[in-house]
Design a protein around this motif. Structure first.
Motif, PDB file in Angstrom:
ATOM      1  N   TYR A 429       0.831  -1.211   0.000  1.00 28.64           N
ATOM      2  CA  TYR A 429       0.000   0.000   0.000  1.00 28.64           C
ATOM      3  C   TYR A 429       0.871   1.270   0.000  1.00 28.64           C
ATOM      4  N   GLU A 430       2.164   1.117   0.296  1.00 29.01           N
ATOM      5  CA  GLU A 430       3.073   2.275   0.275  1.00 29.01           C
ATOM      6  C   GLU A 430       3.638   2.544  -1.124  1.00 29.01           C
ATOM      7  N   ILE A 431       3.465   1.577  -2.010  1.00 30.55           N
ATOM      8  CA  ILE A 431       4.033   1.754  -3.357  1.00 30.55           C
ATOM      9  C   ILE A 431       3.055   2.543  -4.223  1.00 30.55           C
ATOM     10  N   THR A 432       3.472   3.748  -4.569  1.00 32.51           N
ATOM     11  CA  THR A 432       2.588   4.668  -5.289  1.00 32.51           C
ATOM     12  C   THR A 432       3.261   5.096  -6.594  1.00 32.51           C
ATOM     13  N   PRO A 433       2.507   5.717  -7.492  1.00 28.34           N
ATOM     14  CA  PRO A 433       3.160   6.254  -8.697  1.00 28.34           C
ATOM     15  C   PRO A 433       4.252   7.264  -8.355  1.00 28.34           C
ATOM     16  N   ASP A 434       4.077   8.029  -7.263  1.00 35.76           N
ATOM     17  CA  ASP A 434       5.115   8.995  -6.874  1.00 35.76           C
ATOM     18  C   ASP A 434       6.398   8.269  -6.472  1.00 35.76           C
ATOM     19  N   LEU A 435       6.232   7.196  -5.713  1.00 38.87           N
ATOM     20  CA  LEU A 435       7.410   6.424  -5.287  1.00 38.87           C
ATOM     21  C   LEU A 435       8.106   5.810  -6.507  1.00 38.87           C
ATOM     22  N   VAL A 436       7.308   5.233  -7.394  1.00 38.31           N
ATOM     23  CA  VAL A 436       7.882   4.593  -8.582  1.00 38.31           C
ATOM     24  C   VAL A 436       8.644   5.622  -9.432  1.00 38.31           C
ATOM     25  N   ALA A 437       8.079   6.820  -9.532  1.00 44.54           N
ATOM     26  CA  ALA A 437       8.742   7.870 -10.329  1.00 44.54           C
ATOM     27  C   ALA A 437      10.057   8.283  -9.665  1.00 44.54           C
ATOM     28  N   ALA A 438      10.061   8.359  -8.328  1.00 41.08           N
ATOM     29  CA  ALA A 438      11.293   8.729  -7.611  1.00 41.08           C
ATOM     30  C   ALA A 438      12.367   7.664  -7.838  1.00 41.08           C
ATOM     31  N   VAL A 439      11.958   6.410  -7.760  1.00 43.11           N
ATOM     32  CA  VAL A 439      12.896   5.307  -7.987  1.00 43.11           C
ATOM     33  C   VAL A 439      13.444   5.383  -9.407  1.00 43.11           C
ATOM     34  N   ASP A 440      12.570   5.690 -10.327  1.00 44.02           N
ATOM     35  CA  ASP A 440      12.989   5.767 -11.726  1.00 44.02           C
ATOM     36  C   ASP A 440      14.032   6.872 -11.935  1.00 44.02           C
ATOM     37  N   ARG A 441      13.874   7.960 -11.187  1.00 42.53           N
ATOM     38  CA  ARG A 441      14.860   9.046 -11.330  1.00 42.53           C
ATOM     39  C   ARG A 441      16.248   8.557 -10.904  1.00 42.53           C
ATOM     40  N   LEU A 472       7.836  -4.747  -5.786  1.00 39.64           N
ATOM     41  CA  LEU A 472       9.155  -4.112  -5.689  1.00 39.64           C
ATOM     42  C   LEU A 472       9.917  -4.281  -6.999  1.00 39.64           C
ATOM     43  N   ARG A 473       9.986  -5.518  -7.454  1.00 41.72           N
ATOM     44  CA  ARG A 473      10.739  -5.775  -8.687  1.00 41.72           C
ATOM     45  C   ARG A 473      10.153  -5.032  -9.875  1.00 41.72           C
ATOM     46  N   ARG A 474       8.821  -5.035  -9.905  1.00 35.66           N
ATOM     47  CA  ARG A 474       8.155  -4.335 -10.999  1.00 35.66           C
ATOM     48  C   ARG A 474       8.507  -2.848 -10.989  1.00 35.66           C
ATOM     49  N   SER A 475       8.866  -2.346  -9.822  1.00 36.84           N
ATOM     50  CA  SER A 475       9.168  -0.912  -9.676  1.00 36.84           C
ATOM     51  C   SER A 475      10.658  -0.635  -9.713  1.00 36.84           C
ATOM     52  N   GLY A 476      11.459  -1.671 -10.005  1.00 31.43           N
ATOM     53  CA  GLY A 476      12.908  -1.457 -10.142  1.00 31.43           C
ATOM     54  C   GLY A 476      13.675  -1.549  -8.832  1.00 31.43           C
ATOM     55  N   ILE A 477      13.071  -2.167  -7.820  1.00 25.51           N
ATOM     56  CA  ILE A 477      13.731  -2.243  -6.507  1.00 25.51           C
ATOM     57  C   ILE A 477      14.028  -3.707  -6.189  1.00 25.51           C
ATOM     58  N   GLU A 478      15.219  -3.945  -5.669  1.00 26.71           N
ATOM     59  CA  GLU A 478      15.603  -5.327  -5.369  1.00 26.71           C
ATOM     60  C   GLU A 478      15.357  -5.651  -3.899  1.00 26.71           C
ATOM     61  N   PRO A 479      14.555  -6.696  -3.615  1.00 29.57           N
ATOM     62  CA  PRO A 479      14.400  -7.111  -2.214  1.00 29.57           C
ATOM     63  C   PRO A 479      15.764  -7.560  -1.680  1.00 29.57           C
ATOM     64  N   TYR A 480      16.180  -7.010  -0.543  1.00 31.69           N
ATOM     65  CA  TYR A 480      17.551  -7.203  -0.069  1.00 31.69           C
ATOM     66  C   TYR A 480      17.583  -7.973   1.255  1.00 31.69           C
TER      67      TYR A 480
END
Ligand code: SF4
Length: 598
Positions: A429-441, A472-480
């Motif tokens: 529920y914390e994964i938002t378009p804003d978060l995804v855009a920040a990650v993309d930057r 997470l993966r779909r948004s470019g983030i690796e579970p660590y």
């Protein structure tokens, strides 16, 4: 605890299930003789089962093995001494009809399952079933298997769909309305709302300010008021408040509320330790691993640098909850001489190839201050990786401006030095378009992003963490890392037993593609560092306490390299955990195999 759950596990039921074990103990001449006799019986039972059984490994054989191992561990005198409680003495008393008022349903539940497991009578079913290929071979077998796997994935999807995420169209619509309401309430334009400095200037710092942004339950209001009155750190950004729902009873935002709204018992415990917080809540014993102010060092080649002692938003169960005074405290930046001394320390220790800059949240610093710190680190030839620990992508994604991302990307010199981000996303529920855009930057600058997940009660339902990994993966983030919650007493409400984390890894995460389950389950052992939980040889189960809490002996990470003391820690009683799940509407039977994860 719900009565129904407690009633499942009585002394009488335990006696019925454990007749053989109790008889062996009763017939022995002394407690010591009982210890040896039971130890021998357990080994013999395993030996015979492995020699004669027709039970398949997939069904119960591995449970027999694991239960035998745990029984043997529980029965040693060393375990009694390390745990401060003797299971053989408890069994001795029970077998001789002695009154043991200290033993609770959680204890009987553990003993009962261990006794049943050893005899090949574990009651749990597999969480998922797949149609077996039986005697088919080749393509036919493959098609049958493929059909079965389709069904299996459909059931996984169905279970994950219970949890809403911030990328769903419905959620986005709802949040757009929430954002508009908060923005208008604060008299801001959309542009202002998207400016991180405006966000920081409008952090909700008490129950009245947060109450203007979101509906608070009376108990939440009371807890915040008490926390703020007692000068405990509290703060929620307007952005994060917009992720919370108008109707808390809908339950979609439980994990998010739990992140920022302290439970009453947490506030009470924190206030009770107002004067000795530094000692009482420094669970990780950072004071014993800090060679100089601002530095923590537990491993040879990496150190933590903490230049900034505050965050835009305060997580209730922050590991450094005794250090942080308030959200965006004006005096949170370390004094220049202190920071210089810490930098000099790093400079003098060329073994330090990696520096984790964290805090607090370093990305809440102004660009220039942050970049100055990073430039100093980058100038040291031995610093090969700079990690930035931050939750701003979650709490303040607008802070990741193109300019900041670009400036951070410049610290990357492939082959010479990397810079990466380690963040903490707790729930889908914390994964938002804003978060995804920040990650993309960040990603566009070649910066890798890793996630550290705290496996707290509020994210521990079946397939809840699996859904997070998928997103997470779909948004470019690796579970660590996935962290087992700490034994900090003030954060009891967040704790999940180790057995549940292991169950999640085996029965839920294991169903995901390998790229989605890259996270390593770990327990951050006080004063020692990470204990890798996947392999049981890194710990021993010492005892089951009267309330059913398992006591583990966590081995130091360097046990194969050097002599070092281990760490004894009590877990959350499994029955207590299942009972809490029951209270929030989960069916405890869906988690039944939890008893056999040790
Ligand atoms: S972001 Fe990290 S340092 Fe800041 S309050 Fe949360 S857990 Fe603590």
């Amino acid at each position: 605890m719900k009565k129904a759950m407690m009633e499942r596990y009585t002394l009488e039921r335990f006696r019925e299930a454990s007749g053989k074990i109790l008889a062996i103990v009763r017939e022995a001449q002394s407690v010591e003789a009982a210890r040896q006799a039971l130890f021998a019986h357990v080994s013999q039972e395993q030996y015979e089962m492995y020699g004669t059984t027709t039970i398949s490994l997939g069904a119960k054989l591995h449970i027999i093995r694991d239960c035998a191992r745990v029984w043997r561990s529980l029965l040693t005198a060393r375990s009694d001494e390390r745990a401060g409680f003797s299971n053989i003495q408890a069994l001795w008393d029970l077998s001789h009809e002695r009154f043991r008022p200290d033993l609770q349903p959680g204890f009987y539940a553990e003993m009962l399952h261990m006794a049943q497991g050893l005899e090949g009578k574990a009651e749990h079913l597999h969480a998922e079933t797949e149609r077996a290929s039986d005697s088919l071979k080749g393509r036919e077998a493959a098609i049958r298997r493929s059909d079965g796997l389709d069904l299996l994935w459909a059931s996984v999807e169905a279970k994950m769909s219970r949890y809403e995420d911030g990328l769903l169209e419905n959620t986005q619509q709802r949040r757009l309305a929430r954002r508009t309401k908060i923005r208008q309430g604060l008299g801001a334009t959309d542009k202002q709302f998207s400016d991180w400095r405006w966000q920081v200037a409008h952090i909700a710092r008490n129950e009245v300010e947060l109450g203007r942004m979101v509906t608070l339950l009376p108990k939440e209001r009371e807890a915040i008021k008490m926390a703020v009155g007692g000068r405990l750190p509290f703060g929620v950004t307007p952005y994060y408040a917009s992720l919370l729902d108008e109707e808390p009873e809908a339950g979609r935002d439980c994990a998010l509320r739990a992140q920022v709204i302290p439970p009453l018992e947490y506030v009470e415990k924190m206030l009770a330790h107002r004067s000795d917080r530094e000692c009482a809540f420094d669970f990780m014993l950072e004071r014993d691993t800090s060679p100089i102010d601002l530095i923590t060092r537990r491993y040879p080649a990496i150190a933590i640098l903490k230049p900034y002692n505050t965050c835009p938003q305060i997580c209730v169960y922050c590991q450094r909850n005794w250090e942080i005074d308030e959200a965006m405290a004006p005096d949170a930046l370390a004094a220049p001489e202190e920071l210089n001394a810490a930098m000099d320390y790093i400079e003098r220790h060329p073994a330090l190839r990696e520096i984790l800059v964290t805090g607090g949240d370093p990305l809440a610093l102004p660009d220039k201050t942050l970049l100055d710190i990073l430039h100093r680190l980058a100038a040291m030839p031995h610093v090969e990786v700079i990690r930035i620990g931050t939750r701003t992508p979650v709490t303040l994604p607008m802070r990741i401006t193109p300019r900041l991302a670009n400036a951070l990307g410049k610290f990357r010199e492939p082959g010479r030095r990397e810079l990466c981000i380690v963040t903490h996303i707790e729930h889908p529920y914390e994964i938002t378009p804003d978060l995804v855009a920040a990650v993309d930057r960040f990603k566009r600058q070649g910066i890798s992003i890793f996630n550290q997940h705290v496996y707290s009660f509020f994210v521990s339902r079946r397939f809840e963490a699996a859904k997070l990994r998928m997103l997470l993966r779909r948004s470019g983030i690796e579970p660590y890392y996935t962290f087992m919650t700490k034994g900090k007493e003030e954060t009891n409400a967040y704790r999940v037993p180790l057995a549940r984390l292991l169950q999640e890894q085996k029965e839920e995460a294991r169903l995901l593609p390998g790229s989605r389950r890259t996270d390593e389950p770990v327990y951050n052992v006080p004063g020692l560092g990470k204990n890798y939980l996947r392999a049981f040889q890194h710990r021993d189960l010492l005892a089951v306490m009267p309330d059913g809490a398992r006591v583990y002996d966590f081995h130091p990470w360097e046990k194969g390299i050097t002599e070092r003391a281990s760490y004894v820690g009590n877990d959350v009683p499994l029955l207590q955990y299942l009972s809490r799940l029951d209270e929030i509407g989960e069916n405890p039977d869906d988690y039944e195999s939890i008893w056999y994860y040790y």
